[in-house]
Design a protein around this motif. Structure first.
Motif, PDB file in Angstrom:
ATOM      1  N   ALA A 265       6.028 -10.085  42.652  1.00  0.00           N
ATOM      2  CA  ALA A 265       6.742  -9.358  42.742  1.00  0.00           C
ATOM      3  C   ALA A 265       7.955  -9.618  41.728  1.00  0.00           C
ATOM      4  N   LYS A 266       8.162 -11.013  41.536  1.00  0.00           N
ATOM      5  CA  LYS A 266       9.445 -11.133  40.516  1.00  0.00           C
ATOM      6  C   LYS A 266       8.761 -10.664  38.919  1.00  0.00           C
ATOM      7  N   ILE A 267       7.608 -11.109  38.903  1.00  0.00           N
ATOM      8  CA  ILE A 267       6.888 -10.587  37.537  1.00  0.00           C
ATOM      9  C   ILE A 267       6.925  -9.029  37.462  1.00  0.00           C
ATOM     10  N   VAL A 268       6.681  -8.460  38.544  1.00  0.00           N
ATOM     11  CA  VAL A 268       6.756  -6.789  38.143  1.00  0.00           C
ATOM     12  C   VAL A 268       8.260  -6.303  38.128  1.00  0.00           C
ATOM     13  N   GLU A 269       9.202  -7.101  38.767  1.00  0.00           N
ATOM     14  CA  GLU A 269      10.527  -6.722  38.588  1.00  0.00           C
ATOM     15  C   GLU A 269      11.134  -6.931  37.168  1.00  0.00           C
ATOM     16  N   LEU A 270      10.494  -8.149  36.614  1.00  0.00           N
ATOM     17  CA  LEU A 270      10.814  -8.555  35.351  1.00  0.00           C
ATOM     18  C   LEU A 270      10.470  -7.523  33.999  1.00  0.00           C
ATOM     19  N   VAL A 271       9.061  -7.073  34.380  1.00  0.00           N
ATOM     20  CA  VAL A 271       8.253  -6.221  33.356  1.00  0.00           C
ATOM     21  C   VAL A 271       9.079  -4.888  33.445  1.00  0.00           C
ATOM     22  N   VAL A 272       9.511  -4.318  34.625  1.00  0.00           N
ATOM     23  CA  VAL A 272      10.023  -3.139  34.847  1.00  0.00           C
ATOM     24  C   VAL A 272      11.324  -3.045  34.064  1.00  0.00           C
ATOM     25  N   GLU A 273      12.232  -4.152  34.264  1.00  0.00           N
ATOM     26  CA  GLU A 273      13.462  -4.439  33.416  1.00  0.00           C
ATOM     27  C   GLU A 273      13.198  -4.243  31.971  1.00  0.00           C
ATOM     28  N   ALA A 274      12.219  -5.180  31.475  1.00  0.00           N
ATOM     29  CA  ALA A 274      11.940  -5.062  30.200  1.00  0.00           C
ATOM     30  C   ALA A 274      11.650  -3.846  29.613  1.00  0.00           C
ATOM     31  N   GLN A 275      10.695  -3.125  30.269  1.00  0.00           N
ATOM     32  CA  GLN A 275      10.149  -1.633  29.762  1.00  0.00           C
ATOM     33  C   GLN A 275      11.321  -0.861  29.699  1.00  0.00           C
ATOM     34  N   ALA A 276      12.515  -0.815  30.484  1.00  0.00           N
ATOM     35  CA  ALA A 276      13.616  -0.037  30.264  1.00  0.00           C
ATOM     36  C   ALA A 276      14.326  -0.830  29.459  1.00  0.00           C
ATOM     37  N   ARG A 277      14.080  -1.781  28.728  1.00  0.00           N
ATOM     38  CA  ARG A 277      14.976  -2.179  27.680  1.00  0.00           C
ATOM     39  C   ARG A 277      16.307  -3.108  28.128  1.00  0.00           C
ATOM     40  N   ARG A 278      16.113  -3.529  29.411  1.00  0.00           N
ATOM     41  CA  ARG A 278      17.314  -4.062  29.948  1.00  0.00           C
ATOM     42  C   ARG A 278      17.064  -5.434  29.919  1.00  0.00           C
ATOM     43  N   TYR A 279      17.013  -6.315  29.032  1.00  0.00           N
ATOM     44  CA  TYR A 279      16.705  -7.543  28.653  1.00  0.00           C
ATOM     45  C   TYR A 279      17.509  -8.489  29.425  1.00  0.00           C
ATOM     46  N   VAL A 280      18.979  -8.383  29.554  1.00  0.00           N
ATOM     47  CA  VAL A 280      19.621  -9.206  30.152  1.00  0.00           C
ATOM     48  C   VAL A 280      19.328  -9.109  31.680  1.00  0.00           C
ATOM     49  N   ARG A 281      19.153  -8.145  32.198  1.00  0.00           N
ATOM     50  CA  ARG A 281      18.655  -8.178  33.867  1.00  0.00           C
ATOM     51  C   ARG A 281      17.030  -8.732  33.903  1.00  0.00           C
ATOM     52  N   ALA A 282      16.337  -8.577  32.781  1.00  0.00           N
ATOM     53  CA  ALA A 282      14.927  -9.206  33.008  1.00  0.00           C
ATOM     54  C   ALA A 282      15.086 -10.754  32.738  1.00  0.00           C
ATOM     55  N   ASN A 283      16.112 -11.243  31.930  1.00  0.00           N
ATOM     56  CA  ASN A 283      16.302 -12.537  32.043  1.00  0.00           C
ATOM     57  C   ASN A 283      16.957 -13.142  33.288  1.00  0.00           C
ATOM     58  N   ASP A 284      17.800 -12.613  34.000  1.00  0.00           N
ATOM     59  CA  ASP A 284      18.141 -12.889  35.443  1.00  0.00           C
ATOM     60  C   ASP A 284      16.933 -13.189  36.232  1.00  0.00           C
ATOM     61  N   VAL A 285      16.390 -11.996  36.141  1.00  0.00           N
ATOM     62  CA  VAL A 285      14.670 -12.141  37.117  1.00  0.00           C
ATOM     63  C   VAL A 285      14.105 -13.228  36.682  1.00  0.00           C
ATOM     64  N   TYR A 286      13.869 -13.672  35.372  1.00  0.00           N
ATOM     65  CA  TYR A 286      13.176 -14.786  35.112  1.00  0.00           C
ATOM     66  C   TYR A 286      13.704 -16.161  35.554  1.00  0.00           C
ATOM     67  N   LEU A 287      15.199 -16.117  35.399  1.00  0.00           N
ATOM     68  CA  LEU A 287      15.694 -17.358  36.001  1.00  0.00           C
ATOM     69  C   LEU A 287      15.521 -17.546  37.396  1.00  0.00           C
ATOM     70  N   ARG A 288      15.707 -16.395  38.365  1.00  0.00           N
ATOM     71  CA  ARG A 288      15.374 -16.612  39.593  1.00  0.00           C
ATOM     72  C   ARG A 288      13.764 -16.524  40.047  1.00  0.00           C
ATOM     73  N   LEU A 289      12.970 -16.319  38.858  1.00  0.00           N
ATOM     74  CA  LEU A 289      11.829 -16.679  39.046  1.00  0.00           C
ATOM     75  C   LEU A 289      11.328 -18.162  38.891  1.00  0.00           C
ATOM     76  N   SER A 290      12.095 -18.422  37.750  1.00  0.00           N
ATOM     77  CA  SER A 290      11.507 -19.938  37.243  1.00  0.00           C
ATOM     78  C   SER A 290      12.419 -21.059  38.111  1.00  0.00           C
ATOM     79  N   ILE A 291      13.813 -21.079  38.065  1.00  0.00           N
ATOM     80  CA  ILE A 291      14.419 -22.054  38.660  1.00  0.00           C
ATOM     81  C   ILE A 291      14.952 -21.829  40.028  1.00  0.00           C
TER      82      ILE A 291
END
Length: 357
Positions: A265-291
Protein backbone atom coordinates in the motif's frame (compact mmCIF):
# COMPACT_ATOMS: atom_id res chain seq x y z
CA UNK A 1 164.44 3.33 -45.66
CA UNK A 2 163.33 0.68 -48.06
CA UNK A 3 164.63 -2.00 -45.76
CA UNK A 4 162.69 -0.56 -42.85
CA UNK A 5 159.51 -0.45 -44.91
CA UNK A 6 159.90 -4.05 -45.97
CA UNK A 7 160.43 -5.18 -42.38
CA UNK A 8 157.36 -3.22 -41.21
CA UNK A 9 155.17 -4.68 -43.90
CA UNK A 10 156.37 -8.18 -43.03
CA UNK A 11 155.48 -7.68 -39.36
CA UNK A 12 152.07 -6.30 -40.22
CA UNK A 13 151.38 -9.28 -42.43
CA UNK A 14 152.23 -11.60 -39.58
CA UNK A 15 149.90 -9.80 -37.21
CA UNK A 16 147.06 -9.89 -39.73
CA UNK A 17 147.47 -13.59 -40.24
CA UNK A 18 147.48 -14.12 -36.46
CA UNK A 19 144.35 -12.01 -35.91
CA UNK A 20 142.08 -13.91 -38.42
CA UNK A 21 141.36 -17.02 -36.25
CA UNK A 22 140.41 -14.78 -33.30
CA UNK A 23 137.85 -12.90 -35.31
CA UNK A 24 136.26 -16.15 -36.36
CA UNK A 25 135.96 -17.22 -32.72
CA UNK A 26 134.35 -13.89 -31.79
CA UNK A 27 131.76 -14.27 -34.51
CA UNK A 28 130.93 -17.80 -33.37
CA UNK A 29 130.63 -16.58 -29.77
CA UNK A 30 128.26 -13.84 -30.88
CA UNK A 31 126.17 -16.34 -32.80
CA UNK A 32 126.09 -18.68 -29.83
CA UNK A 33 124.93 -15.89 -27.53
CA UNK A 34 122.17 -14.94 -29.95
CA UNK A 35 121.03 -18.56 -30.26
CA UNK A 36 121.11 -18.95 -26.50
CA UNK A 37 118.89 -15.92 -26.08
CA UNK A 38 116.00 -17.85 -27.84
CA UNK A 39 115.52 -20.07 -24.81
CA UNK A 40 115.71 -17.21 -22.34
CA UNK A 41 113.32 -14.64 -23.94
CA UNK A 42 109.80 -15.11 -25.56
CA UNK A 43 108.41 -13.03 -28.39
CA UNK A 44 105.08 -11.13 -27.98
CA UNK A 45 103.65 -12.84 -31.05
CA UNK A 46 104.25 -16.24 -29.47
CA UNK A 47 102.48 -15.13 -26.27
CA UNK A 48 99.45 -13.84 -28.23
CA UNK A 49 99.28 -17.02 -30.27
CA UNK A 50 99.34 -19.19 -27.13
CA UNK A 51 96.60 -17.02 -25.54
CA UNK A 52 94.36 -17.37 -28.58
CA UNK A 53 94.82 -21.12 -28.64
CA UNK A 54 93.93 -21.33 -24.93
CA UNK A 55 90.85 -19.11 -25.46
CA UNK A 56 89.61 -21.23 -28.36
CA UNK A 57 90.09 -24.39 -26.33
CA UNK A 58 88.12 -22.91 -23.39
CA UNK A 59 85.32 -21.78 -25.69
CA UNK A 60 85.09 -25.21 -27.28
CA UNK A 61 84.93 -26.81 -23.84
CA UNK A 62 82.20 -24.38 -22.65
CA UNK A 63 80.20 -24.92 -25.83
CA UNK A 64 80.31 -28.67 -25.39
CA UNK A 65 79.21 -28.34 -21.75
CA UNK A 66 76.38 -25.99 -22.78
CA UNK A 67 75.21 -28.37 -25.47
CA UNK A 68 75.28 -31.23 -22.98
CA UNK A 69 73.19 -29.28 -20.45
CA UNK A 70 70.70 -28.27 -23.16
CA UNK A 71 70.35 -31.87 -24.25
CA UNK A 72 69.73 -32.99 -20.66
CA UNK A 73 67.13 -30.24 -20.16
CA UNK A 74 65.41 -31.11 -23.44
CA UNK A 75 65.27 -34.73 -22.41
CA UNK A 76 63.83 -33.82 -18.99
CA UNK A 77 61.20 -31.56 -20.61
CA UNK A 78 60.21 -34.31 -23.00
CA UNK A 79 59.85 -36.76 -20.13
CA UNK A 80 57.76 -34.24 -18.13
CA UNK A 81 55.53 -33.55 -21.15
CA UNK A 82 55.05 -37.25 -21.70
CA UNK A 83 54.15 -37.67 -18.02
CA UNK A 84 51.62 -34.82 -18.21
CA UNK A 85 50.14 -36.34 -21.32
CA UNK A 86 49.76 -39.66 -19.54
CA UNK A 87 48.10 -37.95 -16.57
CA UNK A 88 45.70 -36.07 -18.87
CA UNK A 89 44.81 -39.24 -20.70
CA UNK A 90 44.21 -40.98 -17.39
CA UNK A 91 41.95 -38.19 -16.11
CA UNK A 92 40.09 -38.06 -19.41
CA UNK A 93 39.57 -41.80 -19.27
CA UNK A 94 38.23 -41.54 -15.72
CA UNK A 95 35.90 -38.70 -16.74
CA UNK A 96 34.65 -40.72 -19.68
CA UNK A 97 34.02 -43.70 -17.45
CA UNK A 98 32.12 -41.54 -14.93
CA UNK A 99 30.09 -39.92 -17.70
CA UNK A 100 29.30 -43.31 -19.16
CA UNK A 101 28.22 -44.60 -15.76
CA UNK A 102 26.08 -41.50 -15.20
CA UNK A 103 24.39 -41.84 -18.58
CA UNK A 104 23.80 -45.51 -17.96
CA UNK A 105 22.27 -44.72 -14.57
CA UNK A 106 20.02 -42.05 -16.10
CA UNK A 107 18.97 -44.49 -18.79
CA UNK A 108 18.12 -47.08 -16.17
CA UNK A 109 16.13 -44.49 -14.21
CA UNK A 110 14.33 -43.51 -17.40
CA UNK A 111 13.51 -47.12 -18.16
CA UNK A 112 12.24 -47.57 -14.62
CA UNK A 113 10.10 -44.45 -14.95
CA UNK A 114 8.66 -45.68 -18.24
CA UNK A 115 7.95 -49.07 -16.72
CA UNK A 116 6.12 -47.50 -13.79
CA UNK A 117 4.22 -45.28 -16.20
CA UNK A 118 3.17 -48.29 -18.25
CA UNK A 119 2.05 -50.10 -15.12
CA UNK A 120 0.09 -47.04 -14.05
CA UNK A 121 -1.61 -46.80 -17.46
CA UNK A 122 -2.50 -50.48 -17.52
CA UNK A 123 0.34 -51.63 -19.73
CA UNK A 124 -0.23 -49.11 -22.53
CA UNK A 125 1.29 -45.69 -23.16
CA UNK A 126 -1.19 -42.91 -23.75
CA UNK A 127 -0.58 -39.80 -25.84
CA UNK A 128 0.52 -37.67 -22.91
CA UNK A 129 3.10 -40.22 -21.89
CA UNK A 130 4.46 -40.35 -25.44
CA UNK A 131 4.65 -36.59 -25.53
CA UNK A 132 6.48 -36.53 -22.21
CA UNK A 133 8.93 -39.17 -23.43
CA UNK A 134 9.60 -37.13 -26.57
CA UNK A 135 10.25 -34.05 -24.48
CA UNK A 136 12.61 -36.00 -22.25
CA UNK A 137 14.69 -36.96 -25.26
CA UNK A 138 16.25 -33.46 -25.38
CA UNK A 139 20.00 -33.77 -25.24
CA UNK A 140 22.07 -32.08 -22.56
CA UNK A 141 23.52 -29.37 -24.83
CA UNK A 142 20.05 -28.25 -25.96
CA UNK A 143 18.82 -28.20 -22.37
CA UNK A 144 21.79 -26.06 -21.27
CA UNK A 145 21.23 -23.64 -24.15
CA UNK A 146 17.53 -23.36 -23.26
CA UNK A 147 18.34 -22.65 -19.61
CA UNK A 148 20.80 -19.94 -20.63
CA UNK A 149 18.10 -18.33 -22.75
CA UNK A 150 15.84 -18.36 -19.70
CA UNK A 151 18.71 -16.90 -17.59
CA UNK A 152 18.50 -19.81 -15.17
CA UNK A 153 21.28 -21.99 -13.66
CA UNK A 154 22.33 -24.61 -16.19
CA UNK A 155 22.91 -27.26 -13.52
CA UNK A 156 21.74 -27.70 -9.95
CA UNK A 157 23.45 -29.88 -7.38
CA UNK A 158 22.69 -33.55 -7.97
CA UNK A 159 20.37 -32.78 -10.89
CA UNK A 160 20.04 -35.33 -13.69
CA UNK A 161 19.25 -34.57 -17.31
CA UNK A 162 15.64 -35.68 -16.90
CA UNK A 163 15.23 -33.42 -13.87
CA UNK A 164 16.80 -30.57 -15.82
CA UNK A 165 14.30 -31.05 -18.66
CA UNK A 166 11.38 -31.12 -16.23
CA UNK A 167 12.69 -27.88 -14.72
CA UNK A 168 12.77 -26.33 -18.20
CA UNK A 169 9.19 -27.42 -18.80
CA UNK A 170 8.12 -25.94 -15.48
CA UNK A 171 9.92 -22.66 -16.17
CA UNK A 172 8.62 -22.29 -19.70
CA UNK A 173 5.11 -23.05 -18.52
CA UNK A 174 5.27 -20.31 -15.89
CA UNK A 175 6.77 -17.82 -18.30
CA UNK A 176 4.23 -18.50 -21.01
CA UNK A 177 1.39 -18.01 -18.54
CA UNK A 178 2.69 -14.64 -17.31
CA UNK A 179 0.83 -11.62 -18.73
CA UNK A 180 2.60 -9.17 -21.05
CA UNK A 181 4.22 -6.08 -19.49
CA UNK A 182 2.33 -2.80 -19.41
CA UNK A 183 3.49 0.42 -21.04
CA UNK A 184 2.40 3.97 -21.77
CA UNK A 185 -0.83 5.15 -20.19
CA UNK A 186 -1.45 1.73 -18.69
CA UNK A 187 1.18 2.50 -16.05
CA UNK A 188 -0.89 5.26 -14.42
CA UNK A 189 -2.11 3.75 -11.15
CA UNK A 190 -5.61 4.34 -9.83
CA UNK A 191 -5.59 4.02 -6.01
CA UNK A 192 -9.09 2.53 -6.16
CA UNK A 193 -7.74 -0.56 -7.93
CA UNK A 194 -5.59 -1.50 -4.92
CA UNK A 195 -8.54 -3.32 -3.38
CA UNK A 196 -10.45 -4.07 -6.58
CA UNK A 197 -7.69 -5.53 -8.75
CA UNK A 198 -4.39 -5.80 -6.82
CA UNK A 199 -2.80 -8.08 -9.43
CA UNK A 200 -3.20 -5.39 -12.10
CA UNK A 201 -1.73 -2.79 -9.73
CA UNK A 202 1.26 -5.04 -9.13
CA UNK A 203 1.79 -5.24 -12.88
CA UNK A 204 1.59 -1.44 -13.05
CA UNK A 205 4.22 -1.12 -10.31
CA UNK A 206 6.50 -3.53 -12.15
CA UNK A 207 6.09 -1.60 -15.38
CA UNK A 208 6.75 1.77 -13.73
CA UNK A 209 9.91 0.66 -11.94
CA UNK A 210 11.21 -0.99 -15.10
CA UNK A 211 10.49 2.20 -17.04
CA UNK A 212 12.47 4.26 -14.50
CA UNK A 213 15.36 1.79 -14.60
CA UNK A 214 15.47 1.77 -18.42
CA UNK A 215 15.42 5.59 -18.56
CA UNK A 216 18.17 5.64 -15.94
CA UNK A 217 20.33 3.33 -18.05
CA UNK A 218 19.74 5.44 -21.17
CA UNK A 219 20.65 8.63 -19.32
CA UNK A 220 23.92 7.19 -18.02
CA UNK A 221 24.82 5.67 -21.38
CA UNK A 222 24.42 9.06 -23.11
CA UNK A 223 27.11 10.78 -21.05
CA UNK A 224 30.46 11.90 -22.43
CA UNK A 225 33.38 9.51 -22.20
CA UNK A 226 35.29 11.85 -19.90
CA UNK A 227 32.37 12.19 -17.50
CA UNK A 228 31.65 8.47 -17.61
CA UNK A 229 35.25 7.59 -16.69
CA UNK A 230 35.50 10.18 -13.91
CA UNK A 231 35.10 9.35 -10.23
CA UNK A 232 31.58 10.80 -10.05
CA UNK A 233 30.62 8.99 -13.25
CA UNK A 234 31.78 5.64 -11.93
CA UNK A 235 29.93 6.27 -8.67
CA UNK A 236 26.70 6.98 -10.57
CA UNK A 237 27.08 3.79 -12.61
CA UNK A 238 27.73 1.75 -9.46
CA UNK A 239 24.67 3.24 -7.74
CA UNK A 240 22.47 2.34 -10.72
CA UNK A 241 23.82 -1.22 -10.88
CA UNK A 242 23.27 -1.75 -7.16
CA UNK A 243 19.75 -0.33 -7.37
CA UNK A 244 18.81 -2.68 -10.22
CA UNK A 245 20.24 -5.66 -8.36
CA UNK A 246 18.54 -4.76 -5.08
CA UNK A 247 15.15 -4.27 -6.76
CA UNK A 248 15.02 -7.88 -7.93
CA UNK A 249 13.51 -9.23 -4.65
CA UNK A 250 10.77 -6.59 -4.90
CA UNK A 251 10.06 -7.62 -8.50
CA UNK A 252 9.80 -11.26 -7.46
CA UNK A 253 7.39 -10.40 -4.64
CA UNK A 254 5.25 -8.39 -7.05
CA UNK A 255 5.24 -11.20 -9.62
CA UNK A 256 4.33 -13.86 -7.07
CA UNK A 257 1.87 -11.61 -5.25
CA UNK A 258 3.28 -12.39 -1.79
CA UNK A 259 4.41 -8.87 -0.90
CA UNK A 260 3.44 -7.51 2.51
CA UNK A 261 0.13 -5.65 2.31
CA UNK A 262 1.35 -2.66 4.30
CA UNK A 263 4.50 -2.28 2.19
CA UNK A 264 2.43 -2.76 -0.97
CA UNK A 265 0.00 0.00 0.00
CA UNK A 266 2.83 2.43 0.82
CA UNK A 267 4.67 1.70 -2.44
CA UNK A 268 1.47 2.27 -4.40
CA UNK A 269 0.96 5.61 -2.64
CA UNK A 270 4.57 6.58 -3.33
CA UNK A 271 4.36 5.74 -7.04
CA UNK A 272 1.03 7.58 -7.39
CA UNK A 273 2.61 10.74 -5.96
CA UNK A 274 5.70 10.30 -8.17
CA UNK A 275 3.56 9.88 -11.29
CA UNK A 276 1.78 13.13 -10.37
CA UNK A 277 5.25 14.74 -9.94
CA UNK A 278 4.60 15.54 -6.30
CA UNK A 279 8.00 14.40 -5.16
CA UNK A 280 7.92 16.03 -1.73
CA UNK A 281 4.82 14.04 -0.84
CA UNK A 282 6.38 10.92 -2.33
CA UNK A 283 9.41 11.47 -0.11
CA UNK A 284 7.14 11.77 2.93
CA UNK A 285 5.53 8.46 2.01
CA UNK A 286 9.00 6.92 1.66
CA UNK A 287 9.96 8.13 5.14
CA UNK A 288 6.81 6.62 6.63
CA UNK A 289 7.51 3.42 4.73
CA UNK A 290 11.16 3.13 5.69
CA UNK A 291 11.54 4.43 9.25
CA UNK A 292 7.84 4.65 10.16
CA UNK A 293 6.40 6.96 12.80
CA UNK A 294 6.17 4.58 15.73
CA UNK A 295 7.85 5.32 19.04
CA UNK A 296 11.49 4.25 19.03
CA UNK A 297 12.78 2.36 22.08
CA UNK A 298 15.36 4.41 23.98
CA UNK A 299 17.18 3.02 26.98
CA UNK A 300 15.76 0.27 29.19
CA UNK A 301 12.20 -0.63 28.23
CA UNK A 302 11.59 -3.66 30.46
CA UNK A 303 12.75 -3.54 34.07
CA UNK A 304 10.13 -5.65 35.81
CA UNK A 305 7.29 -8.06 35.32
CA UNK A 306 4.86 -5.26 34.47
CA UNK A 307 4.86 -3.38 31.20
CA UNK A 308 5.59 0.30 31.32
CA UNK A 309 3.09 2.84 30.15
CA UNK A 310 2.71 3.34 26.38
CA UNK A 311 4.95 0.34 25.70
CA UNK A 312 2.42 -0.99 23.19
CA UNK A 313 3.18 2.01 20.97
CA UNK A 314 6.59 0.52 20.16
CA UNK A 315 4.94 -2.17 18.01
CA UNK A 316 1.85 -0.34 16.87
CA UNK A 317 0.54 -1.75 13.60
CA UNK A 318 0.95 0.46 10.56
CA UNK A 319 3.68 2.58 12.13
CA UNK A 320 6.64 0.20 12.25
CA UNK A 321 9.95 0.78 10.50
CA UNK A 322 10.03 -1.63 7.57
CA UNK A 323 13.64 -0.79 6.80
CA UNK A 324 14.53 -2.77 9.91
CA UNK A 325 12.62 -5.89 8.82
CA UNK A 326 15.43 -7.66 6.97
CA UNK A 327 18.40 -6.93 4.74
CA UNK A 328 16.59 -7.53 1.42
CA UNK A 329 13.75 -5.18 2.41
CA UNK A 330 16.22 -2.49 3.46
CA UNK A 331 18.07 -2.73 0.16
CA UNK A 332 15.06 -2.49 -2.14
CA UNK A 333 13.58 0.35 -0.08
CA UNK A 334 16.82 2.29 -0.54
CA UNK A 335 16.71 1.46 -4.26
CA UNK A 336 13.16 2.85 -4.43
CA UNK A 337 14.54 6.10 -2.99
CA UNK A 338 17.23 6.18 -5.70
CA UNK A 339 14.60 5.61 -8.38
CA UNK A 340 12.59 8.46 -6.90
CA UNK A 341 15.62 10.77 -7.05
CA UNK A 342 16.22 9.91 -10.71
CA UNK A 343 12.53 10.31 -11.59
CA UNK A 344 12.69 13.84 -10.18
CA UNK A 345 15.51 14.74 -12.60
CA UNK A 346 14.01 12.85 -15.55
CA UNK A 347 10.46 14.20 -15.13
CA UNK A 348 10.89 17.46 -13.18
CA UNK A 349 7.81 18.95 -11.48
CA UNK A 350 6.12 22.10 -12.69
CA UNK A 351 5.90 23.41 -9.14
CA UNK A 352 9.40 24.15 -7.75
CA UNK A 353 8.06 23.53 -4.24
CA UNK A 354 7.70 19.84 -5.10
CA UNK A 355 11.43 19.32 -5.61
CA UNK A 356 13.01 17.19 -2.92
CA UNK A 357 15.97 18.60 -1.06
Amino acid sequence: MDAFASILSAEMAKKKSASKPGSTDAKSATNNSSSGSGSKYIRRADIEKARQEQYLADQARLESERAERAQKKRKADEEAAAERERQLEKRQRLRDEKEKARLQKEQEEEEERKRKLREKNGGTDDGDADEEVKKDQIDEATAIEKLRELKEPIRLFGESNAQRIRRIQRLTGVREASPPPLSGGELLIDPKNVTKDPSYVRRQLLGWFRLVVSEWQIALAGRDEELRESYQGRQATTAMTQAIENLQPLFKHLQRGDIDEEIFAKIVELVVEAQARRYVRANDVYLRLSIGNAAWPIGVTMVGIHERSAREKLHEKGKSAHIMSDEATRKYLQSIKRCLNFAQTRWPPEDPMQIMG
